[in-house]
Design an enzyme around this catalytic site. Sequence first.
Site: not given
Length: 323
Positions: A14, A205, A247
């Site tokens: 990520d 998360h 993201c």
Amino acid sequence: MTTKVELVEVGPRDGLQNERKPLDVDTRVDLITRLVARGARRIEAVSFVRPDRVPQMAGAEEVMAKVPRDPEVSYIGLVLNRRGAERAARTSCTEVNIVVPVTDAFCLRNQNLTVEAMLDHASAASQVARDAGMRVSLTLAVAFGCPFSGPVSVDQVERVLARAAESRPDEIAFADTIGVGVPRQVRALAALAATDARIRKLRFHFHNTRNTGYANAVAAARLGPAGGAVPGRVVALDASVGGFGGCPFAPAATGNIATEDLAYLLRGEGVPLLGPGVPDLEGLARVGSWLGDRLGSPPQGLLVRAGDFTPATRAGDGSTTED
């Protein structure tokens, strides 16, 4: 407090997937090697997704072929479907993390599927992973809020969670994908899991987009085992070295909480950590700086700039406890 926190290092996955500059395989392996040397024992190392959609994650198999082999280190591969799980099963990954958004709006934009269809894919991927002897985490993305449909109700998460738990994953994770969550939501989502006996472990998360990520992490660490709020008395928290991350399919979803900053906070709060204990904070900060140099992007964490703060460091500054 008897709940322990397990740190999950997600920087190699990520932390990199939203950066403009893709790193080559050897640099990503170097990052993972440095993290292992600084005490990381559970690492989300790669993502088995289409390289044309997420070019930063290309070469997952090559990365996993070169990472350090250590029986105490667990490597996680993120997957979205059966094909991704099959790719992971042919590598040295010991776990898969299957991501299912809780809103159709996000799921359609991210995976071109409805939530119900994605849950079918998750079930198939889970079976592939189990057949290969791998552990399974199932992450419910945008569980705190969706960039396309807005606030997400607890009832909506509960409906998706009920289906997700049918495959009996080893771990359920709630993801604040766009960093809108607050501690009240952490407690509310944990309460949902506490009522479902199929859920064996919780993971969270958090992103720090609106400066609530660390408050949410402390709320998760303080859930406590009373009433089964934390199955197995361990809660896993994702963090990314240097605070890198985001993201690519969620507008304005900026960095994760930084591993070194989170470890500093938990140490100060007296929260026991699962595994080898408190990682090397100064060493992690140096890894964050090293990574920033290679990405051409400054770390988002703060300990990388300010340094650790202990009685020893204060003495070195000539300070006293009476200051």
